[in-house]
Design a protein around this motif. Sequence first.
Motif, PDB file in Angstrom:
ATOM      1  N   ARG A  17       0.851  -1.186   0.000  1.00 43.79           N
ATOM      2  CA  ARG A  17       0.000   0.000   0.000  1.00 43.79           C
ATOM      3  C   ARG A  17       0.886   1.236   0.000  1.00 43.79           C
ATOM      4  O   ARG A  17       1.638   1.484   0.928  1.00 43.79           O
ATOM      5  CB  ARG A  17      -0.892   0.013   1.235  1.00 43.79           C
ATOM      6  N   ASN A  18       0.787   2.020  -1.045  1.00 47.04           N
ATOM      7  CA  ASN A  18       1.598   3.230  -1.157  1.00 47.04           C
ATOM      8  C   ASN A  18       0.895   4.197  -2.099  1.00 47.04           C
ATOM      9  O   ASN A  18       0.240   3.772  -3.057  1.00 47.04           O
ATOM     10  CB  ASN A  18       3.002   2.885  -1.671  1.00 47.04           C
ATOM     11  N   ALA A  19       1.024   5.486  -1.834  1.00 48.77           N
ATOM     12  CA  ALA A  19       0.323   6.489  -2.637  1.00 48.77           C
ATOM     13  C   ALA A  19       0.748   6.478  -4.098  1.00 48.77           C
ATOM     14  O   ALA A  19       0.001   6.936  -4.961  1.00 48.77           O
ATOM     15  CB  ALA A  19       0.556   7.880  -2.044  1.00 48.77           C
ATOM     16  N   ASN A  20       1.939   5.957  -4.402  1.00 49.67           N
ATOM     17  CA  ASN A  20       2.434   5.944  -5.777  1.00 49.67           C
ATOM     18  C   ASN A  20       2.447   4.540  -6.380  1.00 49.67           C
ATOM     19  O   ASN A  20       3.163   4.281  -7.336  1.00 49.67           O
ATOM     20  CB  ASN A  20       3.831   6.555  -5.845  1.00 49.67           C
ATOM     21  N   ILE A  21       1.652   3.647  -5.806  1.00 53.62           N
ATOM     22  CA  ILE A  21       1.535   2.287  -6.334  1.00 53.62           C
ATOM     23  C   ILE A  21       0.070   2.007  -6.647  1.00 53.62           C
ATOM     24  O   ILE A  21      -0.819   2.300  -5.843  1.00 53.62           O
ATOM     25  CB  ILE A  21       2.078   1.258  -5.319  1.00 53.62           C
ATOM     26  N   ALA A  22      -0.191   1.469  -7.843  1.00 50.20           N
ATOM     27  CA  ALA A  22      -1.556   1.143  -8.259  1.00 50.20           C
ATOM     28  C   ALA A  22      -2.123   0.072  -7.332  1.00 50.20           C
ATOM     29  O   ALA A  22      -1.495  -0.952  -7.091  1.00 50.20           O
ATOM     30  CB  ALA A  22      -1.570   0.666  -9.711  1.00 50.20           C
ATOM     31  N   GLU A  23      -3.315   0.305  -6.834  1.00 46.31           N
ATOM     32  CA  GLU A  23      -3.901  -0.572  -5.824  1.00 46.31           C
ATOM     33  C   GLU A  23      -4.582  -1.792  -6.445  1.00 46.31           C
ATOM     34  O   GLU A  23      -5.300  -1.683  -7.438  1.00 46.31           O
ATOM     35  CB  GLU A  23      -4.928   0.215  -5.011  1.00 46.31           C
ATOM     36  N   LEU A  24      -4.344  -2.952  -5.830  1.00 50.23           N
ATOM     37  CA  LEU A  24      -5.074  -4.158  -6.202  1.00 50.23           C
ATOM     38  C   LEU A  24      -6.461  -4.080  -5.582  1.00 50.23           C
ATOM     39  O   LEU A  24      -6.602  -3.952  -4.367  1.00 50.23           O
ATOM     40  CB  LEU A  24      -4.349  -5.407  -5.693  1.00 50.23           C
ATOM     41  N   VAL A  25      -7.503  -4.176  -6.415  1.00 48.14           N
ATOM     42  CA  VAL A  25      -8.864  -4.085  -5.893  1.00 48.14           C
ATOM     43  C   VAL A  25      -9.600  -5.417  -5.960  1.00 48.14           C
ATOM     44  O   VAL A  25     -10.667  -5.559  -5.383  1.00 48.14           O
ATOM     45  CB  VAL A  25      -9.678  -3.003  -6.645  1.00 48.14           C
ATOM     46  N   GLY A  26      -9.065  -6.390  -6.675  1.00 46.39           N
ATOM     47  CA  GLY A  26      -9.775  -7.650  -6.765  1.00 46.39           C
ATOM     48  C   GLY A  26      -8.975  -8.733  -7.434  1.00 46.39           C
ATOM     49  O   GLY A  26      -7.839  -8.531  -7.860  1.00 46.39           O
ATOM     50  N   TYR A  27      -9.599  -9.905  -7.547  1.00 44.01           N
ATOM     51  CA  TYR A  27      -8.954 -11.060  -8.156  1.00 44.01           C
ATOM     52  C   TYR A  27     -10.044 -11.956  -8.730  1.00 44.01           C
ATOM     53  O   TYR A  27     -11.230 -11.819  -8.426  1.00 44.01           O
ATOM     54  CB  TYR A  27      -8.134 -11.835  -7.120  1.00 44.01           C
ATOM     55  N   CYS A  28      -9.637 -12.899  -9.566  1.00 40.55           N
ATOM     56  CA  CYS A  28     -10.545 -13.920 -10.091  1.00 40.55           C
ATOM     57  C   CYS A  28      -9.728 -15.169 -10.365  1.00 40.55           C
ATOM     58  O   CYS A  28      -8.623 -15.090 -10.912  1.00 40.55           O
ATOM     59  CB  CYS A  28     -11.230 -13.437 -11.376  1.00 40.55           C
ATOM     60  N   SER A  29     -10.258 -16.321  -9.979  1.00 36.14           N
ATOM     61  CA  SER A  29      -9.611 -17.592 -10.285  1.00 36.14           C
ATOM     62  C   SER A  29     -10.693 -18.630 -10.525  1.00 36.14           C
ATOM     63  O   SER A  29     -11.263 -19.173  -9.586  1.00 36.14           O
ATOM     64  CB  SER A  29      -8.694 -18.017  -9.139  1.00 36.14           C
ATOM     65  N   GLU A  30     -10.977 -18.868 -11.807  1.00 31.80           N
ATOM     66  CA  GLU A  30     -11.997 -19.834 -12.191  1.00 31.80           C
ATOM     67  C   GLU A  30     -11.595 -20.536 -13.476  1.00 31.80           C
ATOM     68  O   GLU A  30     -11.033 -19.898 -14.378  1.00 31.80           O
ATOM     69  CB  GLU A  30     -13.351 -19.154 -12.419  1.00 31.80           C
ATOM     70  N   HIS A  31     -11.896 -21.818 -13.573  1.00 34.08           N
ATOM     71  CA  HIS A  31     -11.692 -22.590 -14.799  1.00 34.08           C
ATOM     72  C   HIS A  31     -10.288 -22.422 -15.367  1.00 34.08           C
ATOM     73  O   HIS A  31     -10.109 -22.323 -16.576  1.00 34.08           O
ATOM     74  CB  HIS A  31     -12.726 -22.185 -15.853  1.00 34.08           C
ATOM     75  N   GLY A  32      -9.300 -22.362 -14.489  1.00 35.21           N
ATOM     76  CA  GLY A  32      -7.926 -22.246 -14.954  1.00 35.21           C
ATOM     77  C   GLY A  32      -7.500 -20.836 -15.306  1.00 35.21           C
ATOM     78  O   GLY A  32      -6.367 -20.626 -15.740  1.00 35.21           O
ATOM     79  N   HIS A  33      -8.383 -19.849 -15.131  1.00 39.27           N
ATOM     80  CA  HIS A  33      -8.037 -18.453 -15.411  1.00 39.27           C
ATOM     81  C   HIS A  33      -7.706 -17.754 -14.098  1.00 39.27           C
ATOM     82  O   HIS A  33      -8.479 -17.826 -13.136  1.00 39.27           O
ATOM     83  CB  HIS A  33      -9.196 -17.734 -16.097  1.00 39.27           C
ATOM     84  N   ASN A  34      -6.567 -17.082 -14.052  1.00 41.28           N
ATOM     85  CA  ASN A  34      -6.139 -16.343 -12.864  1.00 41.28           C
ATOM     86  C   ASN A  34      -5.930 -14.885 -13.249  1.00 41.28           C
ATOM     87  O   ASN A  34      -5.115 -14.583 -14.127  1.00 41.28           O
ATOM     88  CB  ASN A  34      -4.848 -16.934 -12.294  1.00 41.28           C
ATOM     89  N   MET A  35      -6.681 -13.999 -12.585  1.00 43.36           N
ATOM     90  CA  MET A  35      -6.650 -12.593 -12.955  1.00 43.36           C
ATOM     91  C   MET A  35      -6.510 -11.701 -11.732  1.00 43.36           C
ATOM     92  O   MET A  35      -7.055 -12.006 -10.659  1.00 43.36           O
ATOM     93  CB  MET A  35      -7.927 -12.221 -13.724  1.00 43.36           C
ATOM     94  N   LEU A  36      -5.787 -10.605 -11.921  1.00 45.06           N
ATOM     95  CA  LEU A  36      -5.656  -9.566 -10.906  1.00 45.06           C
ATOM     96  C   LEU A  36      -6.349  -8.312 -11.429  1.00 45.06           C
ATOM     97  O   LEU A  36      -6.194  -7.954 -12.597  1.00 45.06           O
ATOM     98  CB  LEU A  36      -4.183  -9.280 -10.614  1.00 45.06           C
ATOM     99  N   ILE A  37      -7.097  -7.639 -10.560  1.00 40.45           N
ATOM    100  CA  ILE A  37      -7.908  -6.506 -10.991  1.00 40.45           C
ATOM    101  C   ILE A  37      -7.440  -5.253 -10.255  1.00 40.45           C
ATOM    102  O   ILE A  37      -7.318  -5.252  -9.025  1.00 40.45           O
ATOM    103  CB  ILE A  37      -9.401  -6.781 -10.726  1.00 40.45           C
ATOM    104  N   TYR A  38      -7.176  -4.198 -11.023  1.00 41.87           N
ATOM    105  CA  TYR A  38      -6.642  -2.948 -10.488  1.00 41.87           C
ATOM    106  C   TYR A  38      -7.569  -1.787 -10.848  1.00 41.87           C
ATOM    107  O   TYR A  38      -8.416  -1.900 -11.737  1.00 41.87           O
ATOM    108  CB  TYR A  38      -5.247  -2.653 -11.052  1.00 41.87           C
ATOM    109  N   GLU A  39      -7.360  -0.679 -10.163  1.00 42.39           N
ATOM    110  CA  GLU A  39      -8.060   0.534 -10.559  1.00 42.39           C
ATOM    111  C   GLU A  39      -7.573   0.956 -11.943  1.00 42.39           C
ATOM    112  O   GLU A  39      -6.436   0.669 -12.328  1.00 42.39           O
ATOM    113  CB  GLU A  39      -7.842   1.633  -9.522  1.00 42.39           C
ATOM    114  N   TYR A  40      -8.441   1.596 -12.679  1.00 48.22           N
ATOM    115  CA  TYR A  40      -8.141   1.986 -14.053  1.00 48.22           C
ATOM    116  C   TYR A  40      -7.801   3.480 -14.101  1.00 48.22           C
ATOM    117  O   TYR A  40      -8.471   4.302 -13.467  1.00 48.22           O
ATOM    118  CB  TYR A  40      -9.344   1.695 -14.954  1.00 48.22           C
TER     119      TYR A  40
END
Length: 706
Positions: A450-473
């Motif tokens: 967590r840092n003011a100059n680092i893009a924040e991780l807001v979520g994730y997904c892991s289904e059917h062999g797919h692994n995803m990280l979700i960030y602010e846009y």
Amino acid sequence: MIHFHNILVLWVFLYGFFTTGVYSKTNSQDVSSLNVMYNSINSRSKLSGWKSSGGDPCGDSWKGIKCSGSSVTEIDLSDLGLSGSMGYQLASLTSVTRFDLSKNNLNGDIPYQLPPNAKYIDLSQNGFTNTVPYSISQMSDLETLNLGRNKLNGQLTDMFGKLTKLKELDLSYNSMTGNLPQSFGKLSSLKKLNLQNNQFAGQITLLVYTPVEDLNIENNRFSGWIPNELKGINIKSGGNSWSSGPSPPSPPGARRNRGGGSSSQSGGGKSSVATGLTIAGIALAVLLVLAIIIALFSRRRRSSTSHLLDDDRLSQRKSFGASYSSKELSRELNSSFRNKVTDPGAVSIDIKPVSKSPSIGFKSLSGRLQSFARRSTSVKATNYALADLQGATANFAPARLLGQGTIGRVYRAKYDDGKVLAVKKIDSSLFQGSAPQEFSDIVVNISKIRNANIAELVGYCSEHGHNMLIYEYFRNGSLHEFLHMSDDYSNPLTWNTRVRIALGTARAVEYLHEGCSPSTVHKNIKSSNILLDIELNPRLCDYGLATFHQRTSQNLGMGYNAPECTKPSAYTAKSDVYSFGVVMLELLTGRMPVDSSKPPVEQCLVRWATPQLHDLDALSEMVDPALRGLYPPKSVSRFADIIALCVQREPEFRPPMSEVVQQLVRLVQRSSMNMREDLGLGASRHSSAMSSAKEDLAASRRLTDF
């Protein structure tokens, strides 16, 4: 009796028919993948039998589909006039060994994920752009790869080390540039190689390590000599810049002489054998003498130096032990935190499952994150369903693609309520052979950052062999886009905004190196991983994924790698400092780290710029022309001094990131005090430049208060 016999025969026939129908029911993952492909292709009239959802490709004989049992094994859609793309779910076709979509009108990028166990891939004669997807590096069963006659460009990454079964490779009639990657030399089964009509450069010496028999390298920019080992094969080499005169000696380890006249094997008679024995005898005698000298010398020194060797070995053991015990300590801390829930000030991690059912293959993530919640502060991570992300990204359509790296692609997800997110889809092949909980560990670790100059991780997904990280846009995109993809009508970044971006990014890297526990090496610092928010403050992304860069055997884009990074394990915090110095060079000059459109001496930014960083006259010529002279010369000079420290060849001479931050802070403070004198502008431009500089310096002061 005859009537009964007929009934029995009919019953056997019907039984066989229906049971065959049951067994031919296609694997659900294969059906889903083909549905996605069908929906991604624009011209579908020739895909008889195909459906947009559901269906039975094996049982219903879909056009171009062959099966074995319930698995799709071949896809042959060659020369059907198809357009559009191939979809995003090809990695699920794990039984496909033949994949042929040649001679169509498909366009866009080649999907990052292709059938992972394919032996034959032919995507030639289409309109594919960008470059060869890095996921091919993991396709160890591949025997034929044909990507010829497309619109591919850029340089080949070092992706061929595991393709030991590859026999035929065709990249002809594209616009690919750069040298052949070193891993070409590991293509131990290669028989046919077509590279003609590209813009490949450099030498072809490493091809002597392959058993290639049919080679076409016409109409490129190759230079040097054609090795003797390649002169006896079927080779076409015209349209290059070969050196005249005899070729130099063969490199060590070349596989064999191809009949071209290497003198070491051309004699072949008794004399050559005798000569060889003579040389071998002399060599053995020299080695024997050296062995005696070394033995005597070591006896003399053993008593005085043995304790040093023991210390070295002891320090290695200590180092290994410390590393191991830190992991054990982490486990102990984790278990103790799970038991301590009495702290009312702890802020829990916010797990908000979007889907009702748990993610397949990811059952333990929620529990792990909840246990992490008890030892974390102000961290949120939402569990997004795959179906939800598919809808928000239009099935991961090419139009939603924001960028592609060595470990996956990033897509823009847009929701009906106006929310926009960035979804990083990690290549599933990178998880092969890894522990089931690895992705959950990654999510937990990234959530700590967590840092003011680092893009924040807001979520994730892991289904059917797919692994995803979700960030602010971030609508402003990346620093790379601002510096290198803006047109003449765009408002360029002012000088002080550039300094502010450098300082904010340096603070982000400093936090990873010195503020995190354990310390984190980014391994992928580049301008395309520095996003800009609405106020043009930098947000560093792609952190916490070093384990994947380790597996891809490639860390960065061209020009960012430190000289010592010949292999991923050599990467350290000082290598991050070098990469950050390259980003500062981009901010200073407006140039890309590698630019083949420049004259040869200027193509590598670091090599061209470094000798001039302390030359004030040369420095003024290096500054980005987009600034139109609106910059303080003293500030530019100090900025260049910091760059020179960061991009030194020897890692031990580069400063730690905390020192880089301090120097940038001092630069901002001096610029604030001496702004009027440093600007040195004409009266007509002075007022607007001062106004812009004041705004930027005010933001810079806020930045130093973090």
